[in-house]
Design an enzyme around this catalytic site. Structure first.
Site, PDB file in Angstrom:
ATOM      1  N   SER A 126      10.662   6.943  82.204  1.00 25.46           N
ATOM      2  CA  SER A 126      11.878   7.290  81.459  1.00 25.46           C
ATOM      3  C   SER A 126      11.519   7.743  80.050  1.00 25.46           C
ATOM      4  CB  SER A 126      12.828   6.088  81.387  1.00 25.46           C
ATOM      5  OG  SER A 126      12.298   5.099  80.512  1.00 25.46           O
ATOM      6  N   SER A 286      17.369   3.776  74.671  1.00 25.76           N
ATOM      7  CA  SER A 286      16.453   2.733  75.117  1.00 25.76           C
ATOM      8  C   SER A 286      17.209   1.432  75.376  1.00 25.76           C
ATOM      9  CB  SER A 286      15.361   2.488  74.063  1.00 25.76           C
ATOM     10  OG  SER A 286      14.561   1.371  74.402  1.00 25.76           O
TER      11      SER A 286
END
Length: 321
Positions: A126, A286
């Site tokens: 990611s 995040s």
């Protein structure tokens, strides 16, 4: 033994197939341990039983051939058909089920020891660590920097360094330990960590930052504000989004949540003993300690330190901070 080995391989293929198709989550460390133990058992059986038995059979074959030749020679027959050496090599040859088990033990054992105690590869899935680490980066993690741990159990048996502010660590996600996460340590035990209005504070002092202009994230296809941030001795880069709110939305319940205060400006936490506060460098993209809490020391896998491959950009290869 051939049928048993075939059944074991069928179970392995079934397990790996289900893992690949997402039918269940695999545990690669446990799988390597099992493969090491099973191939060791075959290797020991080959070393102390099967190979000596084949050698004895080959010796009997050679003795029988020699006795036959002597008997024929006594009868005056000198020309004897048959290639005894070829038959002897055939008797000594490993059957397929030993070649694919005992023969693989040294390789599997070496991989198991290397991965368990020295270095382990990971792939970045990611964009939470952009711009430091990009999606597709293949990284190496130092498994012994924070102490030597038993594989699978992850119990520390030898102490070494402790995580420091600025370290990039791989750890088992506290809410699901079958998943590995990678983030940067921003708070160590005893620290008061605050992320307010998109500024990081450690023990009441703002972490030094310098604006670096805009950064274009190719994965998200948008621009972000990039800053240089100094965490202890580590200088690294972080991203923020102008349009993203400063406050934390939908934080989970987690152990020691009473050590954190959530406000419209962000979050402030007192890091408990034996735990660490971690964040992604892509601050507004995040899921980290702001949302699901602290990382216990026993969850730490190791320190990430090197990009060994990125198939889309070979220039990414090298160390990072």
């Amino acid at each position: 033994m051939g049928l048993l080995t075939g059944a074991l391989y069928a179970c392995l293929i079934f397990y790996l197939g289900g893992w690949y198709l997402g039918m269940w989550r695999g545990n690669f460390s446990l799988l390597l341990l099992i493969l090491t133990v099973v191939t060791l058992a075959y290797w020991l059986a080959e070393r102390f039983h099967f190979r000596p038995a084949r050698e004895r059979a080959a010796e009997r074959l050679a003795q029988q051939a020699q006795a036959r030749r002597a008997e024929l020679a006594r009868q005056g027959i000198q020309q004897v058909d048959g290639d005894v050496e070829a038959a002897r090599r055939q008797v000594l040859a490993q059957p397929w089920w030993l070649d694919w088990t005992a023969g693989l033990f040294p390789v599997i054992c070496a991989v198991f020891l290397l991965r368990s105690f020295l270095f382990e590869p990971f792939k970045i899935p990611s964009g939470s660590m952009v711009p430091t680490l990009l999606v597709g980066d293949l990284i190496l993690v130092n498994k012994y920097h924070y102490g030597i741990r038993l594989p699978v159990a992850n119990t520390k048996i030898v102490e070494n360094h402790t995580p420091e502010r600025g370290d990039v660590i791989v750890f088992r996600y506290p809410k699901d330990t079958s998943i590995d996460y990678i983030k940067r340590v921003v708070g160590v035990p005893g620290d008061e960590v605050a992320y307010l209005n998109k500024r990081l504070f450690i023990n009441g002092k703002p972490v030094p930052t310098q604006p670096l202009g805009e950064y274009y994230d190719e994965d998200s296809r948008r621009y972000a504000q990039m800053f240089s941030e100094q965490l202890g001795a580590v200088e690294h880069r972080v991203l923020t989004q102008k349009e993203a709110p400063p406050f934390v939305m939908a934080a989970d319940e987690y152990p020691h949540r009473d050590q954190c205060r959530y406000t419209a400006e962000g979050v402030a936490c007192k890091v408990p003993a034996g735990h660490y506060f971690v964040m992604g460098d892509n601050r507004d993209n995040s899921q980290d300690s702001r949302y699901w809490g602290f990382v216990p020391d026993e969850n730490i896998v190791g320190k990430a330190f090197f990009i060994w491959m990125n198939l889309g950009n070979l220039g990414r290869i090298g160390s990072f901070k």
